[in-house]
Design an enzyme around this catalytic site. Structure first.
Site, PDB file in Angstrom:
ATOM      1  N   GLY A  44      -0.568  -4.759  -3.014  1.00 24.80           N
ATOM      2  CA  GLY A  44      -1.901  -4.751  -2.410  1.00 24.80           C
ATOM      3  C   GLY A  44      -2.930  -5.465  -3.269  1.00 24.80           C
ATOM      4  O   GLY A  44      -3.811  -6.152  -2.759  1.00 24.80           O
ATOM      5  N   ASN A  45      -2.785  -5.342  -4.596  1.00 28.43           N
ATOM      6  CA  ASN A  45      -3.793  -5.940  -5.482  1.00 28.43           C
ATOM      7  C   ASN A  45      -3.725  -7.454  -5.523  1.00 28.43           C
ATOM      8  O   ASN A  45      -4.633  -8.113  -6.005  1.00 28.43           O
ATOM      9  CB  ASN A  45      -3.670  -5.377  -6.908  1.00 28.43           C
ATOM     10  CG  ASN A  45      -2.367  -5.799  -7.571  1.00 28.43           C
ATOM     11  OD1 ASN A  45      -1.331  -5.884  -6.917  1.00 28.43           O
ATOM     12  ND2 ASN A  45      -2.435  -6.074  -8.855  1.00 28.43           N
TER      13      ASN A  45
ATOM     14  N   LYS B 291       2.275  11.279   3.166  1.00 28.85           N
ATOM     15  CA  LYS B 291       1.524  10.099   2.748  1.00 28.85           C
ATOM     16  C   LYS B 291       0.095  10.193   3.289  1.00 28.85           C
ATOM     17  O   LYS B 291      -0.123  10.148   4.509  1.00 28.85           O
ATOM     18  CB  LYS B 291       2.232   8.870   3.325  1.00 28.85           C
ATOM     19  CG  LYS B 291       1.569   7.562   3.010  1.00 28.85           C
ATOM     20  CD  LYS B 291       2.038   6.987   1.704  1.00 28.85           C
ATOM     21  CE  LYS B 291       1.299   5.688   1.433  1.00 28.85           C
ATOM     22  NZ  LYS B 291       1.477   5.253   0.055  1.00 28.85           N
TER      23      LYS B 291
ATOM     24  N   LYS C 171       8.982   1.457  -6.166  1.00 32.71           N
ATOM     25  CA  LYS C 171       9.356   0.099  -6.595  1.00 32.71           C
ATOM     26  C   LYS C 171      10.713   0.131  -7.301  1.00 32.71           C
ATOM     27  O   LYS C 171      11.597  -0.683  -7.013  1.00 32.71           O
ATOM     28  CB  LYS C 171       8.287  -0.497  -7.516  1.00 32.71           C
ATOM     29  CG  LYS C 171       6.947  -0.699  -6.801  1.00 32.71           C
ATOM     30  CD  LYS C 171       5.896  -1.348  -7.662  1.00 32.71           C
ATOM     31  CE  LYS C 171       4.493  -1.047  -7.123  1.00 32.71           C
ATOM     32  NZ  LYS C 171       4.314  -1.318  -5.691  1.00 32.71           N
TER      33      LYS C 171
END
Lengths: 318, 318
Positions: free
Chosen positions: A14-15, A133, A281
């Site tokens: 996202g960054n 979430k 990840k």
């Protein structure tokens, strides 16, 4: 058309598209996308790799859910699958445009395509039993009671006391529905942008129709599934750190430059990698390496080229 | 791969995706898309035609602009080009899913792809001098004054006294940026969904970069441009009437079943076709027929197959 290059799937964090500290203005988004495109140029120019890009949508879908909530007295809000599709539109366009402009600047004769991507999940996935979430805005206790009168949502109280947030399931991705076309287009030389936000979550309903479901799919797991199904030669997850650590931010912190599958699995099982952050990840690269025997890398975008040359990042292998 | 089929570009009206009388709930949208997909089955099954789909986004972008406005104290609103991209995500997904399910039901072995599509406009287009297309919510006079302190928008008062609406330019589409890939994918047998909402409006800025612009492009004109550049054999605009009329809704109303280019141009110039409704549709088919010499049709989706056989609709030809 035959293609002898190696296939590289890169999952953009996202960054890479919107700094989590920024407000999310269009100027901030376009600047982040332009930076990202510029960093990727060596790979777009590569004679070694064909590149497929995937990306997250965390801050963007959060903003969209807030807009929908604020407008809900005037406009029917869309379910979460449609919101993910909207963010694929928004982010895909901004990223595609940035890449087109980088191609032009560097005189690269390629085209990009940004496509809507659905990802199949199982309606019996245990994640649907325990939605965990958090998505969208914070609500007061009164607001949650009002919402629960009309909607079958689940809420969780924010530990920092900011209120309540809706929690949704994050089921395991089974298959990227558009896998074949992503493969075809990549072989034809296009840079494909797909699996945005982990993909639009869909399942087979009782009529065997494809139907949307209110869930979010982890973008690294969905990207790993794509990389596995395409038998990618390499899978790279770009994030906000240059490599993984054990004992992260503790006095005995250790940088991980090279991990075999056993080591990665052991550290993962020992809880060294945070849920919702480095955890999925590492889980994603473990799944990729186990399934394909090929290499995976976790790194920062500024270290991408060095990592592919073995000079930076965390390499995970058999 | 060679392809001997005829190329047919179909522009779906907003009502094929969302009835203008409906509120725009997801159930209404999915039902409209399922109906549309079912009506298109004879063409997806056709051995005569390759089909490319384009679509509008009027009600959807209107809703999104309202949501953005309502959420603007909490979340930075996106400019109009990004909003169009978001609606391409939303509508493309819903339409694609409906088509996938229709394929499955009818045992059609094809795939669809919904792609983000940019359409190039000229920043010197005179439309930018006189923004005329109303978009988004109604504002009070006070609200418009507040907005004008921070934004370079134009407003127009609603003739029915509902307030003021933002007006934006509707420049002429020059080129669909993704034309080549749309062509490639169609030849490969995919049903391509593109040019949503007339396409994301972009122009070449002073650095020759592709940049977004706050405008809306007429989806029929953009679809005609795609059809012209692809040398389509036929161009069909689907709308909410079965054919065009002159003296529409007057005692001397006449149904138009067959028009040559001269007749179409004459009636257009005489003002028989409403601006913002049938006007741009007739303008679009005139442009297509003039440029290619091929046939165009304006009709309702329920008359699509009959129209292609010359039994319904308004046919426009040289």
């Amino acid at each position: 058309m035959t293609d002898k290059k190696k296939l590289l799937v890169i999952a953009l964090g996202g960054n890479a598209l919107l700094d989590s500290k920024s407000k999310g203005t269009i100027e901030e988004r376009e600047a982040a996308a332009a930076d990202t495109a510029e960093q990727l140029i060596p790979l777009f120019n590569s004679t070694v790799y064909d590149v497929i890009l995937t990306h997250g949508n965390g801050p963007q879908v959060g903003n969209l859910l807030i807009q929908q909530e604020e407008g809900s007295s005037k406009v029917p809000p869309m379910p979460l699958d449609v919101c993910v599709a909207e963010t694929q539109g928004e982010i895909g366009y901004i990223l595609q445009k940035a890449i087109q402009n980088a191609f032009e600047k560097h005189n690269i004769k390629k085209s990009t395509i940004a496509m809507l991507t659905q990802v199949l999940v199982d309606e019996k996935d245990p994640a649907f039993e325990k939605p965990s979430k958090p998505v969208g805005p914070y609500y007061s206790a009164d607001q949650t009671r009002e919402i629960l009168k009309i909607k079958n949502w689940k809420f969780k109280e924010d530990p920092a006391g900011k209120g309540f947030r809706r929690v949704v399931a994050s089921p395991k991705p089974i298959k990227v529905i558009q896998t074949q076309i992503i493969s075809d287009l990549t072989k034809d030389g296009y840079i494909v942008i797909s699996v945005g936000g982990g993909g639009i979550p869909v399942y087979h309903d009782k009529n065997n129709d494809i139907a949307g479901v209110e869930a979010v799919i982890d973008k690294d797991l969905a990207s790993a599934q794509l990389a596995i199904d395409l038998k990618a030669d390499k899978f790279v997850i770009l994030t906000n750190v240059e490599q993984c650590y054990i004992n992260f931010r503790q006095p005995n912190e250790i940088k991980l430059t090279d991990l075999n599958l056993d080591e990665a699995t052991t550290y993962y099982d020992q809880g060294h990698f945070t849920a919702g952050s480095m955890g999925p990840k590492v889980q994603s690269v473990i799944e990729f390496v186990s399934a394909t025997g090929n290499h995976a890398i976790i790194t920062h975008i500024t270290k991408l080229v060095d990592s592919l040359e073995g000079k930076a990042g965390t390499l995970i292998h058999l």
